[in-house]
Design a protein around this motif. Structure first.
Motif, PDB file in Angstrom:
ATOM      1  N   VAL A 169      41.246  25.480 -34.997  1.00 53.88           N
ATOM      2  CA  VAL A 169      42.083  26.402 -34.343  1.00 53.88           C
ATOM      3  C   VAL A 169      42.091  26.335 -32.716  1.00 53.88           C
ATOM      4  CG1 VAL A 169      41.873  28.191 -36.081  1.00 53.88           C
ATOM      5  CG2 VAL A 169      40.505  28.324 -33.866  1.00 53.88           C
ATOM      6  N   GLU A 170      43.611  26.035 -31.922  1.00 47.40           N
ATOM      7  CA  GLU A 170      43.463  25.963 -30.706  1.00 47.40           C
ATOM      8  C   GLU A 170      43.388  27.389 -30.095  1.00 47.40           C
ATOM      9  OE1 GLU A 170      47.048  24.335 -29.130  1.00 47.40           O
ATOM     10  OE2 GLU A 170      46.317  22.330 -29.311  1.00 47.40           O
ATOM     11  N   LEU A 171      42.193  27.504 -29.219  1.00 43.10           N
ATOM     12  CA  LEU A 171      41.844  28.767 -28.604  1.00 43.10           C
ATOM     13  C   LEU A 171      42.348  29.082 -27.184  1.00 43.10           C
ATOM     14  CD1 LEU A 171      38.064  29.023 -29.669  1.00 43.10           C
ATOM     15  CD2 LEU A 171      40.253  30.157 -30.691  1.00 43.10           C
ATOM     16  N   ILE A 172      42.582  27.895 -26.300  1.00 43.75           N
ATOM     17  CA  ILE A 172      43.014  28.069 -24.921  1.00 43.75           C
ATOM     18  C   ILE A 172      43.590  26.500 -24.775  1.00 43.75           C
ATOM     19  CG2 ILE A 172      42.389  28.146 -22.426  1.00 43.75           C
ATOM     20  CD1 ILE A 172      39.775  29.889 -23.282  1.00 43.75           C
ATOM     21  N   GLY A 173      44.650  26.489 -24.016  1.00 44.16           N
ATOM     22  CA  GLY A 173      45.082  25.200 -23.458  1.00 44.16           C
ATOM     23  C   GLY A 173      45.413  24.106 -24.896  1.00 44.16           C
ATOM     24  N   SER A 174      45.222  22.956 -24.439  1.00 41.23           N
ATOM     25  CA  SER A 174      45.644  22.047 -25.407  1.00 41.23           C
ATOM     26  C   SER A 174      44.636  20.883 -25.662  1.00 41.23           C
ATOM     27  CB  SER A 174      47.216  21.329 -25.147  1.00 41.23           C
ATOM     28  OG  SER A 174      47.567  20.360 -26.208  1.00 41.23           O
ATOM     29  N   VAL A 175      43.747  20.636 -26.593  1.00 38.70           N
ATOM     30  CA  VAL A 175      42.955  19.604 -26.377  1.00 38.70           C
ATOM     31  C   VAL A 175      43.196  18.744 -28.140  1.00 38.70           C
ATOM     32  CG1 VAL A 175      40.433  19.013 -27.170  1.00 38.70           C
ATOM     33  CG2 VAL A 175      41.081  21.197 -25.555  1.00 38.70           C
ATOM     34  N   SER A 176      43.207  17.485 -27.662  1.00 35.95           N
ATOM     35  CA  SER A 176      43.495  16.880 -29.021  1.00 35.95           C
ATOM     36  C   SER A 176      42.426  16.400 -29.688  1.00 35.95           C
ATOM     37  CB  SER A 176      43.779  15.176 -28.480  1.00 35.95           C
ATOM     38  OG  SER A 176      43.962  14.310 -29.528  1.00 35.95           O
ATOM     39  N   CYS A 177      42.396  16.513 -31.203  1.00 31.88           N
ATOM     40  CA  CYS A 177      41.417  16.466 -32.009  1.00 31.88           C
ATOM     41  C   CYS A 177      42.043  15.751 -33.434  1.00 31.88           C
ATOM     42  CB  CYS A 177      40.640  17.847 -32.416  1.00 31.88           C
ATOM     43  SG  CYS A 177      39.320  17.732 -33.684  1.00 31.88           S
ATOM     44  N   GLN A 178      41.270  14.758 -34.058  1.00 37.53           N
ATOM     45  CA  GLN A 178      41.716  14.024 -35.122  1.00 37.53           C
ATOM     46  C   GLN A 178      40.831  13.989 -36.168  1.00 37.53           C
ATOM     47  OE1 GLN A 178      45.079  13.387 -36.000  1.00 37.53           O
ATOM     48  NE2 GLN A 178      44.380  13.010 -38.169  1.00 37.53           N
ATOM     49  N   ASP A 179      40.665  14.722 -37.409  1.00 31.83           N
ATOM     50  CA  ASP A 179      39.491  14.506 -38.421  1.00 31.83           C
ATOM     51  C   ASP A 179      38.303  14.918 -37.601  1.00 31.83           C
ATOM     52  OD1 ASP A 179      41.581  14.006 -40.357  1.00 31.83           O
ATOM     53  OD2 ASP A 179      41.592  11.784 -39.623  1.00 31.83           O
ATOM     54  N   GLY A 180      38.263  16.002 -36.906  1.00 27.62           N
ATOM     55  CA  GLY A 180      36.981  16.273 -36.375  1.00 27.62           C
ATOM     56  C   GLY A 180      36.475  15.210 -35.085  1.00 27.62           C
ATOM     57  N   VAL A 181      37.315  14.619 -34.602  1.00 26.42           N
ATOM     58  CA  VAL A 181      37.027  13.704 -33.598  1.00 26.42           C
ATOM     59  C   VAL A 181      37.804  13.959 -32.414  1.00 26.42           C
ATOM     60  CG1 VAL A 181      36.685  11.234 -32.974  1.00 26.42           C
ATOM     61  CG2 VAL A 181      36.284  11.571 -35.252  1.00 26.42           C
ATOM     62  N   ILE A 182      37.127  14.242 -31.225  1.00 20.83           N
ATOM     63  CA  ILE A 182      37.826  14.674 -30.017  1.00 20.83           C
ATOM     64  C   ILE A 182      37.518  13.427 -29.056  1.00 20.83           C
ATOM     65  CG2 ILE A 182      37.781  16.491 -28.299  1.00 20.83           C
ATOM     66  CD1 ILE A 182      36.517  18.428 -30.192  1.00 20.83           C
ATOM     67  N   PRO A 183      38.568  12.803 -28.677  1.00 18.96           N
ATOM     68  CA  PRO A 183      38.386  11.658 -28.008  1.00 18.96           C
ATOM     69  C   PRO A 183      38.261  12.109 -26.330  1.00 18.96           C
ATOM     70  CG  PRO A 183      40.609  12.025 -28.303  1.00 18.96           C
ATOM     71  CD  PRO A 183      39.995  13.111 -29.105  1.00 18.96           C
ATOM     72  N   VAL A 184      37.749  11.150 -25.377  1.00 16.46           N
ATOM     73  CA  VAL A 184      37.581  11.597 -24.182  1.00 16.46           C
ATOM     74  C   VAL A 184      39.255  11.878 -23.780  1.00 16.46           C
ATOM     75  CG1 VAL A 184      37.525  10.527 -21.855  1.00 16.46           C
ATOM     76  CG2 VAL A 184      35.802  10.018 -23.629  1.00 16.46           C
ATOM     77  N   GLN A 185      39.436  12.993 -22.923  1.00 10.99           N
ATOM     78  CA  GLN A 185      40.727  13.306 -22.340  1.00 10.99           C
ATOM     79  C   GLN A 185      40.791  14.183 -21.285  1.00 10.99           C
ATOM     80  OE1 GLN A 185      42.590  16.255 -25.545  1.00 10.99           O
ATOM     81  NE2 GLN A 185      40.458  15.315 -26.299  1.00 10.99           N
ATOM     82  N   SER A 186      41.787  14.206 -20.403  1.00 12.54           N
ATOM     83  CA  SER A 186      41.957  14.952 -19.161  1.00 12.54           C
ATOM     84  C   SER A 186      42.771  16.112 -19.455  1.00 12.54           C
ATOM     85  CB  SER A 186      42.535  14.014 -17.862  1.00 12.54           C
ATOM     86  OG  SER A 186      41.795  13.030 -17.378  1.00 12.54           O
ATOM     87  N   THR A 187      42.123  17.223 -19.776  1.00 15.21           N
ATOM     88  CA  THR A 187      42.757  18.351 -20.129  1.00 15.21           C
ATOM     89  C   THR A 187      41.934  19.588 -19.693  1.00 15.21           C
ATOM     90  OG1 THR A 187      44.111  19.407 -22.072  1.00 15.21           O
ATOM     91  CG2 THR A 187      41.965  18.666 -22.337  1.00 15.21           C
ATOM     92  N   VAL A 188      42.506  20.532 -19.763  1.00 15.64           N
ATOM     93  CA  VAL A 188      41.790  22.087 -19.811  1.00 15.64           C
ATOM     94  C   VAL A 188      42.038  22.898 -21.341  1.00 15.64           C
ATOM     95  CG1 VAL A 188      41.424  24.150 -18.544  1.00 15.64           C
ATOM     96  CG2 VAL A 188      41.638  22.168 -17.381  1.00 15.64           C
ATOM     97  N   GLY A 189      41.003  23.027 -21.847  1.00 12.87           N
ATOM     98  CA  GLY A 189      41.116  23.851 -23.162  1.00 12.87           C
ATOM     99  C   GLY A 189      40.062  23.992 -24.032  1.00 12.87           C
ATOM    100  N   LYS A 190      40.464  24.711 -25.102  1.00 16.71           N
ATOM    101  CA  LYS A 190      39.003  24.741 -26.218  1.00 16.71           C
ATOM    102  C   LYS A 190      39.699  24.871 -27.597  1.00 16.71           C
ATOM    103  CE  LYS A 190      35.832  27.895 -25.163  1.00 16.71           C
ATOM    104  NZ  LYS A 190      34.916  28.947 -25.292  1.00 16.71           N
ATOM    105  N   LEU A 191      38.906  24.306 -28.159  1.00 20.45           N
ATOM    106  CA  LEU A 191      39.034  24.286 -29.706  1.00 20.45           C
ATOM    107  C   LEU A 191      38.001  25.140 -30.486  1.00 20.45           C
ATOM    108  CD1 LEU A 191      39.818  20.701 -30.536  1.00 20.45           C
ATOM    109  CD2 LEU A 191      41.519  22.612 -30.401  1.00 20.45           C
ATOM    110  N   GLY A 192      38.343  25.854 -31.330  1.00 22.88           N
ATOM    111  CA  GLY A 192      37.437  26.672 -32.344  1.00 22.88           C
ATOM    112  C   GLY A 192      37.436  26.006 -33.744  1.00 22.88           C
ATOM    113  N   PHE A 193      36.097  25.886 -34.168  1.00 21.54           N
ATOM    114  CA  PHE A 193      36.083  25.395 -35.417  1.00 21.54           C
ATOM    115  C   PHE A 193      35.399  26.248 -36.628  1.00 21.54           C
ATOM    116  CE2 PHE A 193      35.745  22.079 -32.335  1.00 21.54           C
ATOM    117  CZ  PHE A 193      36.630  20.935 -32.740  1.00 21.54           C
ATOM    118  N   PRO A 194      36.453  26.944 -37.163  1.00 19.20           N
ATOM    119  CA  PRO A 194      36.079  27.799 -38.343  1.00 19.20           C
ATOM    120  C   PRO A 194      35.404  27.046 -39.436  1.00 19.20           C
ATOM    121  CG  PRO A 194      38.102  28.583 -37.430  1.00 19.20           C
ATOM    122  CD  PRO A 194      37.865  27.424 -36.890  1.00 19.20           C
TER     123      PRO A 194
END
Length: 276
Positions: free
Chosen positions: A163-188
């Motif tokens: 789930v996207e909790l704050i802002g925008s963060v890229s994630c694909q199949d549980g992999v979060i690449p290096v990126q310039s952003t501000v945000g948070k993902l939650g993993f239920p």
């Protein structure tokens, strides 16, 4: 000068500063620093640079972000920190080998403790977190451990939603690449582990997920926060002004109602290795 406590087993060297919110501020493996530390605020000996540490309150724009590994209460929107003058920026006491304990916090009703166990000859250590209700009323909180790391790729053990909790963060199949952003993902859908791959070293955290329990932030036992420097402070985050590119791996315990004198515990195992 502030007191610094070092643990060293010949493979890992851990540096703690009780006066700075009980933080683990250095974790060195094979000569490489694993954690992110704010080099403008703390030197390599873990001494403050150009200021005297003091308890801080206010908005996110007032937060003195030293870095490292620290423990807070969740949900954040009920705690309202950081900053926080007791649990985040207040002094902790050090005892045994090694337990860091906060002062009692009348607002949350909690006293937090962080117990570290480093075994001889191991590239791993154990952290046991405890939140105790020291008030005369029932309180309901979750333990929330935040590990700040330099830019890197994050792999999440996953068997369910993100789930996207704050802002925008890229994630694909549980992999979060290096990126310039501000945000948070939650993993239920967290299965109880997360690995951060830095330039030279990796850090894996393992923890137990209670599938029958309630967790903060849409049911997230794990969250990943990413921040990077911005043109100006972020108004919708209380004036937060990111000092660097930072990744946070955040492990949470279940929301627990504590009667006076009761406690809740969260255990995390840390494993450090090379990236070659």
């Amino acid at each position: 000068m502030v007191d610094v406590v070092w643990l060293d087993n010949g493979i890992l060297r851990l540096g703690f500063v009780p006066a700075l919110g009980g933080r683990l501020l250095s974790l060195v493996f094979e000569g490489h620093e694993v954690l992110w530390r704010n080099a403008s605020l703390v030197d390599s000996d873990l001494q403050p640079i150009g200021h005297q540490p003091r308890p801080v309150s206010g908005t996110m724009g007032d937060w003195v972000n030293y870095g490292g590994d620290k423990t807070w209460p969740a949900p954040q929107d009920e705690w309202l920190g950081p900053p926080d003058p007791i649990l985040d920026s207040g002094p902790y006491t050090a005892s045994g080998d090694l337990v860091l304990t906060s002062a009692p916090d009348p607002r949350t009703g909690l006293r937090l403790s962080r117990q570290f166990t480093l075994l001889p000859g191991a590239s791993s250590f154990h952290l046991r977190l405890t939140a105790m209700n020291i008030s005369s009323r029932p309180v309901r909180w979750a333990l929330w451990n935040v590990t700040q790391l330099p830019p890197g790729i994050v792999h999440v053990g996953l068997d369910g939603p993100v789930v996207e909790l704050i802002g925008s963060v890229s994630c694909q199949d549980g992999v979060i690449p290096v990126q310039s952003t501000v945000g948070k993902l939650g993993f239920p859908g967290s299965t109880g582990w997360v690995t951060h791959f830095g330039t030279e070293v990796s850090l894996t955290q393992r923890f137990t997920v209670d599938h029958d329990a309630e967790y903060p932030d849409s049911g997230s036992p794990l969250e990943v926060w990413i921040e990077s420097p911005q043109p100006e402070p972020i108004s919708w985050l209380g004036g937060l002004d990111p000092p660097d590119h930072i990744v946070e791996c955040e492990v949470l315990g279940p929301l627990t109602t504590l009667a006076p004198g009761e406690r809740t515990v969260l255990d995390i195992d840390y494993e450090i290795g090379g990236c070659g």
